[in-house]
Enzyme design. Sequence first.
Site, short mmCIF file in Angstrom:
data_model
loop_
_atom_site.label_atom_id
_atom_site.label_comp_id
_atom_site.label_asym_id
_atom_site.label_seq_id
_atom_site.Cartn_x
_atom_site.Cartn_y
_atom_site.Cartn_z
N HIS A 153 83.60 -20.98 14.90
CA HIS A 153 83.16 -22.32 15.37
C HIS A 153 82.50 -22.26 16.74
O HIS A 153 82.50 -23.24 17.47
CB HIS A 153 84.33 -23.31 15.42
CG HIS A 153 85.18 -23.32 14.19
ND1 HIS A 153 84.96 -24.13 13.11
CD2 HIS A 153 86.26 -22.55 13.87
CE1 HIS A 153 85.88 -23.90 12.17
NE2 HIS A 153 86.67 -22.93 12.61
N SER A 274 57.47 -18.15 31.45
CA SER A 274 56.99 -19.53 31.31
C SER A 274 55.77 -19.70 32.20
O SER A 274 55.72 -19.15 33.30
CB SER A 274 58.09 -20.50 31.72
OG SER A 274 57.53 -21.76 32.07
N LYS A 280 61.88 -18.20 34.36
CA LYS A 280 62.26 -18.10 32.94
C LYS A 280 62.01 -16.72 32.33
O LYS A 280 61.06 -16.04 32.67
CB LYS A 280 61.49 -19.14 32.11
CG LYS A 280 61.89 -20.57 32.34
CD LYS A 280 63.32 -20.88 31.92
CE LYS A 280 63.50 -20.84 30.42
NZ LYS A 280 62.76 -21.91 29.74
N ASN A 282 62.25 -15.73 28.34
CA ASN A 282 62.56 -16.38 27.06
C ASN A 282 62.67 -15.38 25.90
O ASN A 282 61.85 -14.48 25.78
CB ASN A 282 61.48 -17.41 26.73
CG ASN A 282 61.41 -18.51 27.77
OD1 ASN A 282 62.43 -18.91 28.33
ND2 ASN A 282 60.20 -18.98 28.05
N GLU A 287 63.58 -16.05 18.62
CA GLU A 287 63.26 -17.39 18.10
C GLU A 287 62.25 -17.30 16.96
O GLU A 287 62.36 -18.01 15.96
CB GLU A 287 62.71 -18.27 19.23
CG GLU A 287 63.76 -18.58 20.28
CD GLU A 287 63.13 -19.12 21.55
OE1 GLU A 287 63.04 -20.33 21.67
OE2 GLU A 287 62.73 -18.32 22.42
N TYR A 314 51.30 -15.88 -20.26
CA TYR A 314 50.55 -15.97 -19.00
C TYR A 314 49.98 -17.37 -18.82
O TYR A 314 49.46 -17.98 -19.76
CB TYR A 314 49.40 -14.95 -18.96
CG TYR A 314 48.64 -15.00 -17.64
CD1 TYR A 314 49.12 -14.32 -16.53
CD2 TYR A 314 47.49 -15.77 -17.49
CE1 TYR A 314 48.45 -14.38 -15.30
CE2 TYR A 314 46.82 -15.83 -16.27
CZ TYR A 314 47.31 -15.14 -15.18
OH TYR A 314 46.67 -15.21 -13.98
N LYS A 322 51.17 -14.15 -5.70
CA LYS A 322 50.86 -13.09 -4.74
C LYS A 322 50.87 -13.51 -3.28
O LYS A 322 51.42 -12.78 -2.44
CB LYS A 322 49.56 -12.39 -5.11
CG LYS A 322 49.74 -11.47 -6.30
CD LYS A 322 48.42 -10.98 -6.85
CE LYS A 322 48.43 -10.91 -8.35
NZ LYS A 322 48.62 -12.20 -9.03
N1 ARG Z 1 43.89 -12.73 -10.97
C1 ARG Z 1 44.79 -12.92 -12.06
C2 ARG Z 1 46.22 -13.07 -11.56
O1 ARG Z 1 46.50 -12.64 -10.49
C3 ARG Z 1 44.71 -11.76 -13.01
C4 ARG Z 1 45.10 -12.11 -14.41
C5 ARG Z 1 44.09 -12.98 -15.03
N2 ARG Z 1 44.42 -13.25 -16.37
C6 ARG Z 1 43.88 -14.28 -17.07
N3 ARG Z 1 44.26 -14.45 -18.28
N4 ARG Z 1 43.03 -15.10 -16.51
O2 ARG Z 1 47.07 -13.62 -12.22
#
Ligand code: ARG
Length: 454
Positions: A153, A274, A280, A282, A287, A314, A322
């Site tokens: 605590h 600062s 200061k 920091n 952080e 898909y 990504k």
């Molecule tokens: N750039 C696409 C991705 O990262 C690759 C796969 C594309 N596939 C498709 N059926 N359009 O997902």
Amino acid sequence: MWKGRFTQDTSSLVQQFGESISFDWRLFPHDIAGSIAHARAQLNAGLLTAEEFASIEGGLRGIEAEILAGGFEFKTSLEDIHMNIEAELTRRIGPAGAKLHTARSRNDQVATDTRLYCRTQIDELAELMRGLQLALLGQAERHAATVIPGYTHLQRGQPVTAGHHFLAYVEMLDRDQSRLADCRRRLNVSPLGSGALAGSTINLDRHAIAAELGFDSVTRNSMDAIADRDYIAELLFVIALCGAHLSRLSEDLILWCSSEFAFAALSDAHTTGSSLMPQKKNPDVCELTRGKTGRLVGNLVNLLVAMKGLPLTYNRDLQEDKPPLFDSIDTLALVLAVNTEMVAALELRAENCHRAAADPMLLATDLADHLVKAGVPFRHAHELVGKAVAEAIRTGTPLDRLDFAALDPAFPADSAAVFSLDRALAARTNPGSPSIENVRQEIQRFKAADDAAR
Ligand code: ARG
């Protein structure tokens, strides 16, 4: 790539909207390795001549070298890394390049590339985690006997050593590495050969492709293989949790470096000043580590939300996996590296730590344990010591200076002797407890395990 069916070009706004080359270019070494393995399987199946295979392999290696050297021009109109490389290959080598995509889809290709990418990055993150562990171990070794208060605590609880405190983070990073290893094992399966979603009527040796790419086995269901992004979700979780650990470390260091605690000082190289207040210093790195952890958690949530409503298999939504993946990997890598430096350069102010830990109140629990050893049931002992604490506060007497015999005859005559920090720590010998001896043994155990793993 699909011009057969279409009479109009893709609108330039759609190209801009749909491109992934601006971020997926970094899959290039894996895309090329995957294509070479795929082409070799085509060669072995009699679909390519030796000359065709050689020109594909040579062409891909040439493209790889050019990307590495920074001379390759990625085109947004070619959407992603897969089409950029394939189109350039065909431009360079002609008809053989047009055969490469036989029995393959970008769907199994992108799944292969991201698995290979994650595998490489996992190995690098594990190494960075180990580096931070070594910095923490160095501090633990230096401060195996530096006593500090341990908190619950954020109230002083019981004495521990700074070494024990640092080793707590070594443990967390150990679990993070073991989670990375689990994730690596589960993702190291080859999806190539799953095609767009339903495999292919052309049989290539999936096991040979998998072996060439260092996969342990092949996926067992083409639909699952195409739709699966579990491995990214897992990795994002492992990264977010590691971030949470480092965010807690940051918080400890921020407190320790405040004037209120004054247990430690960060080096000038890992702090900022600062522009207004000249005095200061920091803890910005701490952080920012805490702040960036918000992003790491957000990236995990981002992917889970993107996945949750997708029908098999898909869907283009999956392209959005990504940016959070790359961001989490880059962020954690930097967080680990900068924290390693900062922890290694941290200076503990051992006298201040010791002064804070010398508060006799921190040994109130030890006094209760002392009564237990003299036969008093723990709940009763707790109450007796609670009364002693109240008396100490009421009269302004340090707890260790009370006349215990006068308070209650149950207190053994040697009760005042409990209030020795050395004795208190030396008594904490159970496995996992912070005796100086235990901490030193733990450091040795970690070092031996690390040596053995090398
Ligand atoms: N750039 C696409 C991705 O990262 C690759 C796969 C594309 N596939 C498709 N059926 N359009 O997902």
